[in-house]
Design a protein around this motif. Structure first.
Motif, PDB file in Angstrom:
ATOM      1  N   ASP A  33      -5.682   8.320  -3.346  1.00 50.57           N
ATOM      2  CA  ASP A  33      -5.869   9.169  -2.339  1.00 50.57           C
ATOM      3  C   ASP A  33      -4.878  10.421  -2.714  1.00 50.57           C
ATOM      4  O   ASP A  33      -4.267  10.314  -3.548  1.00 50.57           O
ATOM      5  CB  ASP A  33      -5.321   8.467  -1.010  1.00 50.57           C
ATOM      6  CG  ASP A  33      -3.951   7.614  -0.967  1.00 50.57           C
ATOM      7  OD1 ASP A  33      -3.271   8.156  -1.730  1.00 50.57           O
ATOM      8  OD2 ASP A  33      -3.842   6.616  -0.497  1.00 50.57           O
ATOM      9  N   LYS A  38     -11.017   8.829   5.986  1.00 55.53           N
ATOM     10  CA  LYS A  38     -10.092   7.575   5.972  1.00 55.53           C
ATOM     11  C   LYS A  38      -8.827   8.023   5.831  1.00 55.53           C
ATOM     12  O   LYS A  38      -8.204   7.629   4.978  1.00 55.53           O
ATOM     13  CB  LYS A  38     -10.494   6.547   4.659  1.00 55.53           C
ATOM     14  CG  LYS A  38     -10.085   5.176   4.987  1.00 55.53           C
ATOM     15  CD  LYS A  38     -10.604   4.507   3.499  1.00 55.53           C
ATOM     16  CE  LYS A  38     -10.214   2.796   3.548  1.00 55.53           C
ATOM     17  NZ  LYS A  38     -10.482   2.143   2.505  1.00 55.53           N
ATOM     18  N   LYS A  40      -5.672  -0.762  12.389  1.00 51.40           N
ATOM     19  CA  LYS A  40      -5.627  -1.557  10.823  1.00 51.40           C
ATOM     20  C   LYS A  40      -4.021  -1.369  10.349  1.00 51.40           C
ATOM     21  O   LYS A  40      -3.861  -0.068  10.327  1.00 51.40           O
ATOM     22  CB  LYS A  40      -6.641  -0.886  10.280  1.00 51.40           C
ATOM     23  CG  LYS A  40      -8.062  -1.002  10.641  1.00 51.40           C
ATOM     24  CD  LYS A  40      -9.097  -0.195   9.675  1.00 51.40           C
ATOM     25  CE  LYS A  40     -10.538  -0.056  10.338  1.00 51.40           C
ATOM     26  NZ  LYS A  40     -11.246   0.565   9.691  1.00 51.40           N
ATOM     27  N   PHE A  53      -7.653  -1.813   3.420  1.00 47.19           N
ATOM     28  CA  PHE A  53      -6.970  -0.676   3.444  1.00 47.19           C
ATOM     29  C   PHE A  53      -7.335   0.463   2.323  1.00 47.19           C
ATOM     30  O   PHE A  53      -7.612   1.473   2.381  1.00 47.19           O
ATOM     31  CB  PHE A  53      -5.436  -1.006   3.469  1.00 47.19           C
ATOM     32  CG  PHE A  53      -4.565   0.343   3.907  1.00 47.19           C
ATOM     33  CD1 PHE A  53      -3.681   0.533   5.176  1.00 47.19           C
ATOM     34  CD2 PHE A  53      -4.225   1.385   2.860  1.00 47.19           C
ATOM     35  CE1 PHE A  53      -2.999   1.607   5.224  1.00 47.19           C
ATOM     36  CE2 PHE A  53      -3.558   2.380   3.013  1.00 47.19           C
ATOM     37  CZ  PHE A  53      -2.859   2.504   4.190  1.00 47.19           C
ATOM     38  N   SER A 104      -5.024   7.689   6.837  1.00 48.51           N
ATOM     39  CA  SER A 104      -4.111   6.378   6.831  1.00 48.51           C
ATOM     40  C   SER A 104      -2.618   7.056   7.098  1.00 48.51           C
ATOM     41  O   SER A 104      -2.323   8.176   6.213  1.00 48.51           O
ATOM     42  CB  SER A 104      -4.042   5.617   5.847  1.00 48.51           C
ATOM     43  OG  SER A 104      -3.640   5.801   4.345  1.00 48.51           O
ATOM     44  N   VAL A 129      -7.577   4.909  12.347  1.00 50.19           N
ATOM     45  CA  VAL A 129      -6.637   5.524  11.311  1.00 50.19           C
ATOM     46  C   VAL A 129      -5.652   4.115  11.185  1.00 50.19           C
ATOM     47  O   VAL A 129      -5.389   3.581  11.896  1.00 50.19           O
ATOM     48  CB  VAL A 129      -5.856   6.545  11.996  1.00 50.19           C
ATOM     49  CG1 VAL A 129      -4.637   6.800  11.082  1.00 50.19           C
ATOM     50  CG2 VAL A 129      -6.837   7.753  12.194  1.00 50.19           C
ATOM     51  N   ALA A 130      -5.621   3.879   9.996  1.00 49.26           N
ATOM     52  CA  ALA A 130      -4.859   2.616   9.271  1.00 49.26           C
ATOM     53  C   ALA A 130      -3.271   3.312   9.309  1.00 49.26           C
ATOM     54  O   ALA A 130      -3.012   4.272   8.995  1.00 49.26           O
ATOM     55  CB  ALA A 130      -5.332   2.106   8.078  1.00 49.26           C
ATOM     56  N   VAL A 131      -2.483   2.049   9.620  1.00 51.84           N
ATOM     57  CA  VAL A 131      -0.875   2.375   9.354  1.00 51.84           C
ATOM     58  C   VAL A 131      -0.328   1.502   8.471  1.00 51.84           C
ATOM     59  O   VAL A 131      -0.610   0.300   8.591  1.00 51.84           O
ATOM     60  CB  VAL A 131      -0.345   2.255  10.819  1.00 51.84           C
ATOM     61  CG1 VAL A 131       1.173   2.476  10.697  1.00 51.84           C
ATOM     62  CG2 VAL A 131      -0.967   3.328  11.855  1.00 51.84           C
ATOM     63  N   ALA A 132       0.534   1.999   7.329  1.00 51.15           N
ATOM     64  CA  ALA A 132       1.381   1.055   6.611  1.00 51.15           C
ATOM     65  C   ALA A 132       2.539   1.058   7.304  1.00 51.15           C
ATOM     66  O   ALA A 132       3.420   1.925   7.266  1.00 51.15           O
ATOM     67  CB  ALA A 132       1.321   1.898   5.396  1.00 51.15           C
ATOM     68  N   HIS A 166      -3.456  10.159   2.695  1.00 49.50           N
ATOM     69  CA  HIS A 166      -2.276   9.099   3.150  1.00 49.50           C
ATOM     70  C   HIS A 166      -1.267  10.233   3.652  1.00 49.50           C
ATOM     71  O   HIS A 166      -0.815  11.055   2.764  1.00 49.50           O
ATOM     72  CB  HIS A 166      -2.078   8.077   2.159  1.00 49.50           C
ATOM     73  CG  HIS A 166      -0.994   7.201   2.643  1.00 49.50           C
ATOM     74  ND1 HIS A 166      -1.076   6.375   3.635  1.00 49.50           N
ATOM     75  CD2 HIS A 166       0.306   7.236   2.504  1.00 49.50           C
ATOM     76  CE1 HIS A 166      -0.018   5.533   3.743  1.00 49.50           C
ATOM     77  NE2 HIS A 166       0.890   6.010   3.191  1.00 49.50           N
ATOM     78  N   THR A 187       0.816  -1.249  -0.052  1.00 48.58           N
ATOM     79  CA  THR A 187       0.081   0.063  -0.190  1.00 48.58           C
ATOM     80  C   THR A 187       1.001   1.235  -0.080  1.00 48.58           C
ATOM     81  O   THR A 187       0.028   2.351   0.176  1.00 48.58           O
ATOM     82  CB  THR A 187      -0.996  -0.041   1.189  1.00 48.58           C
ATOM     83  OG1 THR A 187      -0.278   0.090   2.517  1.00 48.58           O
ATOM     84  CG2 THR A 187      -1.881  -1.233   1.123  1.00 48.58           C
ATOM     85  N   HIS A 188       2.126   1.142   0.044  1.00 48.40           N
ATOM     86  CA  HIS A 188       3.042   2.295  -0.104  1.00 48.40           C
ATOM     87  C   HIS A 188       4.346   2.058  -0.785  1.00 48.40           C
ATOM     88  O   HIS A 188       5.340   1.573  -0.412  1.00 48.40           O
ATOM     89  CB  HIS A 188       3.529   2.790   1.100  1.00 48.40           C
ATOM     90  CG  HIS A 188       4.057   4.140   1.226  1.00 48.40           C
ATOM     91  ND1 HIS A 188       3.404   5.069   2.345  1.00 48.40           N
ATOM     92  CD2 HIS A 188       5.062   4.533   0.961  1.00 48.40           C
ATOM     93  CE1 HIS A 188       4.260   6.290   2.069  1.00 48.40           C
ATOM     94  NE2 HIS A 188       5.253   5.923   1.443  1.00 48.40           N
TER      95      HIS A 188
END
Length: 418
Positions: free
Chosen positions: A176, A274, A326, A369, A276, A295-298, A251, A87-88
């Motif tokens: 995003d 959303k 997440k 995500f 992240s 809050v999601a974390v990569a 993001h 995702t990154h």
């Protein structure tokens, strides 16, 4: 003669009910028989069978009937998992630390830039064919992102790693808005401090709101005066309006806790949809708050942090997941090469993360995500047929990738070295 023709026609009609004649262009079913299938969402199937048709999973399970005429792939010792998702990533955009295609350094805020305009289907030198390298280790989907050289980098894209053109590869654009916290080092025209970085975001968002107000005033004026002049279109502000309207997730690159808290503050001020975070090495210190806010974390490229107060290593992905945050595991390619995504997860396993959770962190969790769990992240009927076949445990560094499928097409096959 006529009667004979009628009889022959009748016989052909009867026979047509006994056979299935494939229509022109219809894809054959692909059947994969493997020793172990990790569906991710439906458990592990021993001696499993996967059916693929027209780019989608048709069925998965044990003892499934294989249609006549199907292409059968037998890997009795093979282990199958869904295609891996990062995702990154800045894959194929140039070398980390060098001149790259993901950092537009002419301004601290470039929200209107589109990463798809910098992407090349095979990557750029010096790591040309970087997409093919990633595929050869099972990575099938990434979010390609602008870099973190400036504060607001631009628009990210969710892409598959197979396609003749970038447009064929894109699953969703824009995915995003990419931003970055932290001091920028005092470059000319750039904020020199953390408060200057946050101010840059606030200034851009407030100017976007003023821009929206100007268009609203124009629409009202247009009702009274058909010759009213519209405001000048501003691509940067148009992009930020999507953020303000809740149409586009945000993001944010950040590492220490102070930057994480600033990101949360900005998210609350401007009602980011959303939100992240990328990297977020200090996230474990505010894990409860991240979980509370959803809050999601990569996590990555740094997977471990030494906590001086506790005098111990913190396994970031595992810690955050246990706290209800997440999580997805990333490479931040080319910081860590894209093909090493599964080894990033292996590091988390080495320091205590459950292997099934680690697998989810590079498959179904990133699919959730990015809002694409209806298509990606697991081996389920109806989803995109993206999968990887290994000759053993995917997290063992000695394990080899045998085959990779994207959208039901074989895109990589290990050469027979014998």
């Amino acid at each position: 003669m006529f009667q004979r023709s009628v009889v022959i026609a009748a016989i052909l009609i009867m026979l047509s009910g006994l056979f299935i004649f494939p229509t022109a262009g219809e894809e054959k079913v692909i059947a994969i028989r493997a020793g172990k299938v990790h569906t991710v969402t439906g458990g592990i199937v021993e001696d499993g069978i996967i059916l693929i048709k027209e780019g989608k999973f048709l069925a998965v399970g044990k003892g499934i009937d294989i249609p006549e005429g199907a292409t059968v792939i037998d890997v009795p010792q093979g282990v199958v998992i869904p295609g891996l998702i990062d995702t990154h990533s800045h894959l194929g955009l140039g070398p980390s630390g060098g001149i790259t295609e993901d950092n537009e350094m002419t301004s601290p805020a470039t929200p209107g830039l589109r990463i798809i305009d910098s992407l090349h289907p095979r990557g750029l030198m010096p790591h040309q064919d970087s997409y093919l390298d990633a595929i050869s280790e099972g990575v099938t989907t990434v979010i390609a992102r602008p870099g973190s050289g400036n504060v607001i980098g631009g628009l990210s894209a969710l892409i598959k790693l197979s396609g003749e053109t970038v447009d064929e590869m894109v699953l969703r654009f824009p995915q995003d808005m990419k931003m970055a916290m932290g001091a920028r080092g005092g470059l000319p025209g750039y904020p020199a401090t953390r408060m200057g970085t946050a101010w840059t975001v606030r200034k851009a968002m407030n100017e976007a709101q003023e821009y929206a107000d100007q268009w609203e005033e124009y629409r009202k004026e247009k009702e009274k005066n058909k010759d009213a002049n519209p405001p000048k279109v501003d691509l940067d502000k148009e992009a930020l309006l999507k953020v303000m309207k809740g149409e586009l997730p945000v993001h944010i690159h950040c590492s220490p806790t102070v930057d994480i808290l600033t990101a949360l503050r900005l998210g609350e001020e401007f009602h980011f949809k959303k939100l992240s975070l990328g990297h977020a090495t200090g996230a474990y210190k505010v894990a409860d708050e991240l979980a509370k806010q959803g809050v999601a974390v990569a996590v990555g490229p740094q997977m471990m942090v030494f906590d001086e107060e506790r005098e111990e290593l913190v396994n970031l992905a595992d810690f955050l997941l246990r706290a209800g945050v997440k999580v997805s595991i990333i490479t931040d390619a080319d910081v860590v090469q894209q093909e090493f995504l599964r080894y990033q997860a292996a590091i988390a396993i080495k320091y205590g993360m459950d292997p099934e959770e680690a697998l989810k962190a590079i498959t179904i969790y990133p699919a959730q995500f990015v809002g694409a769990a209806d298509r990606l992240g697991s081996i389920e009927e109806g989803k995109d047929a993206d999968l990887v076949i290994f000759d053993g445990d995917p997290f063992d560094t000695m394990t080899q990738v045998l085959k990779v499928f994207i959208n039901g097409k074989l895109v990589y096959e290990k050469k027979d070295e014998s």
